[in-house]
Design an enzyme around this catalytic site. Structure first.
Site, PDB file in Angstrom:
ATOM      1  N   HIS A  36       0.583  -1.248   0.028  1.00  0.00           N
ATOM      2  CA  HIS A  36      -0.106   0.107  -0.140  1.00  0.00           C
ATOM      3  C   HIS A  36       1.036   1.278   0.075  1.00  0.00           C
ATOM      4  O   HIS A  36       0.508   2.318   0.497  1.00  0.00           O
ATOM      5  CB  HIS A  36      -0.906   0.052   1.156  1.00  0.00           C
ATOM      6  CG  HIS A  36      -1.558  -1.360   1.246  1.00  0.00           C
ATOM      7  ND1 HIS A  36      -2.748  -1.565   0.878  1.00  0.00           N
ATOM      8  CD2 HIS A  36      -1.320  -2.365   2.144  1.00  0.00           C
ATOM      9  CE1 HIS A  36      -3.341  -2.697   1.244  1.00  0.00           C
ATOM     10  NE2 HIS A  36      -2.269  -3.230   1.712  1.00  0.00           N
ATOM     11  N   SER A  58      15.701  21.765 -15.365  1.00  0.00           N
ATOM     12  CA  SER A  58      14.234  22.833 -15.734  1.00  0.00           C
ATOM     13  C   SER A  58      14.792  23.791 -16.510  1.00  0.00           C
ATOM     14  O   SER A  58      15.807  24.489 -16.239  1.00  0.00           O
ATOM     15  CB  SER A  58      13.648  22.926 -14.260  1.00  0.00           C
ATOM     16  OG  SER A  58      12.704  24.125 -14.483  1.00  0.00           O
ATOM     17  N   LYS A 104      16.418  21.991 -10.195  1.00  0.00           N
ATOM     18  CA  LYS A 104      15.851  21.046 -10.469  1.00  0.00           C
ATOM     19  C   LYS A 104      16.778  19.705 -11.422  1.00  0.00           C
ATOM     20  O   LYS A 104      17.518  20.209 -12.153  1.00  0.00           O
ATOM     21  CB  LYS A 104      14.673  21.300 -11.560  1.00  0.00           C
ATOM     22  CG  LYS A 104      13.437  21.719 -10.865  1.00  0.00           C
ATOM     23  CD  LYS A 104      12.637  21.077  -9.528  1.00  0.00           C
ATOM     24  CE  LYS A 104      12.145  19.580 -10.056  1.00  0.00           C
ATOM     25  NZ  LYS A 104      10.724  19.962 -10.911  1.00  0.00           N
ATOM     26  N   GLU A 115      10.134   8.632 -16.392  1.00  0.00           N
ATOM     27  CA  GLU A 115       8.789   9.144 -16.856  1.00  0.00           C
ATOM     28  C   GLU A 115       8.426   8.771 -18.186  1.00  0.00           C
ATOM     29  O   GLU A 115       7.241   8.476 -18.338  1.00  0.00           O
ATOM     30  CB  GLU A 115       8.793  10.689 -16.606  1.00  0.00           C
ATOM     31  CG  GLU A 115       8.579  10.988 -15.066  1.00  0.00           C
ATOM     32  CD  GLU A 115       8.855  12.576 -15.026  1.00  0.00           C
ATOM     33  OE1 GLU A 115       8.199  13.100 -14.287  1.00  0.00           O
ATOM     34  OE2 GLU A 115       9.815  13.159 -15.496  1.00  0.00           O
TER      35      GLU A 115
END
Ligand code: ARG
Length: 460
Positions: free
Chosen positions: A156, A277, A283, A290
């Site tokens: 979970h 970024s 970043k 992804e």
């Protein structure tokens, strides 16, 4: 340009229709298989006395010349000639004249395209198998290197019980192994020769399909000519295997994304496999992972696309079937690039073993070990579970960790608890005791690494 089928037509094909129906802009990728199939077909026609030896030699020489032209980028693919089959045949006729006109004897584009797609998928399946194998080896290497690193295991997405990082990585090796088995099994159905089915009914010529199958390395031939030109289940199966594979790769990517967040801090992704970024200078984004996760969507879509194309097609061939190629090509390209990039990225991942260890033993994740301790002292499991639950509740109230409880405190819950309880509260002890088959103890994981290395190396 005159169409090979122009005989019964009074009007020229509309330009719009030519653009609408062409497939050469994508099926040019089948050229190698188309030529390979045509050469085998020619040899058979000559062997059976359907065409002369001289003609067959001219045809084969012509086809080999065309292959060289395509390979070196000199061949001009023409949209007016629709597809790869007619482009190659027209070029052959240009080069060899009457001999080339005989190539299409006892053959149709319907069995020809089924053949090309099977040859293509056979070759791409083997490539995917070897890429999976390479990635499994990388994972096994990393698992061996970090054999003893303890990390939090989750259910979970809540910390559940300590596990070995190596054990977690091996879970993916197992998934990939089943992926390989699926692709290998698919080969059995891909590797059947459809050629000789002709348009749909077979032929009046005395062809030898077994001979062609042998020449092209097929395990057998299709036994029903209508089925052979109609179905694409072998391609759907391939797309389905690919969808399952990328689902696994996507889950792995999701974990890399999570683990590399500041919140988890379990890993650091290599700079070379992350991006920055354009506005936020600090970043470092896990774009590769992804994108793999994102590309799962298109691979699923490709499966659905072909399933839907096929669902209402009456037998046998229908032009709808031309829509099989782009989803297949796209899936092949996507799967290949995902496997390549994952395999390159993984060795550069830094595993934060210290943070993994600290978080592994935290948040009462060894509570199950206390319950099992009590069972070994004679308590029925449900009672042991209840007692341990109360200990955890007490800890939550007092703001204490399990290992911070004194023996006196522990004994208020159960007289059975002795001093040796503290060793099973440590994450590494908890892990060491999970000796059950398939469990997370170092001994068992070592055995699994050995087993998996043997299996992976035995795959051709
Ligand atoms: N380009 C076609 C395809 O991809 C080849 C077969 C065409 N056959 C036909 N009868 N029009 O399916």
């Amino acid at each position: 340009m005159k169409k090979p089928w122009s005989g019964r037509f009074r009007e020229k094909t509309s330009k719009v229709v030519e653009s609408f129906t062409e497939s050469i802009s994508f099926d040019y990728r089948l050229w190698k298989y188309d030529i390979e199939g045509s050469i085998a077909h020619t040899k058979m026609l000559a062997q059976q006395g359907i065409i002369s030896k001289e003609d067959s030699e001219k045809i084969i020489e012509g086809l080999e010349g065309i292959a060289k032209e395509i390979e070196t980028g000199k061949f001009r693919f023409r949209k007016e000639l629709e597809d790869i089959h007619m482009n190659i045949e027209a070029a052959l006729i240009r080069i060899t004249g009457d001999a080339g006109k005989k190539l299409h004897t006892a053959r149709s584009r319907n069995d020809q395209v089924a053949l090309d797609l099977r040859l293509y998928l056979r070759s791409e399946t083997k490539e995917i198998l070897s890429l999976i194998k390479r990635f499994q080896k990388t994972l096994l290497h990393i698992a061996t290197k970090h054999l003893h690193a303890v990390m939090p295991g989750y259910t979970h997405l809540q910390r559940a019980q300590p596990v070995l990082l190596s054990h977690h990585l091996l879970a993916y090796v197992e998934m990939l192994l089943r992926d390989m088995e699926r692709f290998q099994d698919g080969l059995k159905r891909i590797n059947k020769l459809p050629l000789g089915s002709c348009a749909l009914a077979g032929t009046t010529f005395p062809i030898d399909r077994i001979y062609v199958a042998k020449l092209l390395g097929f395990d057998g031939i299709s036994e029903n000519s209508i089925d052979a030109v109609s179905d694409r289940d072998f391609a759907i199966e391939f797309l389905s295997n690919a969808a399952i594979l990328i689902m696994h790769l996507s889950r792995l990517s999701e974990e890399l994304i999570l683990w590399s967040t500041e919140e988890f801090r379990l890993i650091e992704l290599p700079d070379a496999f992350t991006t920055g970024s354009s506005i936020m200078p600090q970043k470092k984004n896990p774009d590769v992972a992804e994108l793999i996760r994102g590309k799962a969507g298109r691979v699923y879509g490709n499966l659905l696309s072909l399933l839907t194309t096929m669902k209402s097609l009456p037998l046998s061939y229908n032009r709808d079937l031309q829509e099989d190629k782009q989803p297949v090509f796209d899936t092949v390209d996507t799967i290949n690039s995902c496997l390549v990039v994952l395999n390159e990225m993984f060795p550069g991942i830094k595993f934060n073993a210290k943070r993994m260890y600290e978080t592994a033993g935290d948040v009462y994740s060894t509570a199950t070990d206390i319950a099992e301790y009590l069972v070994k002292k004679g308590l029925p499991f449900r009672e042991a579970h209840e007692t341990t639950g109360k200990i955890v509740l007490y800890c939550l109230k007092k703001g204490k960790k399990l290992e911070e409880l004194t023996l006196k405190e522990l004994n208020t819950f159960s007289k059975f608890i002795k001093n040796n309880i503290y060793s099973c509260l440590k994450a590494e002890e908890s892990v060491k005791n999970k000796k059950s088959r398939g469990g997370t103890s170092p001994d068992e994981v070592k055995r699994q690494i050995r087993r998996l290395k043997k299996i992976v190396n035995s795959k051709e």
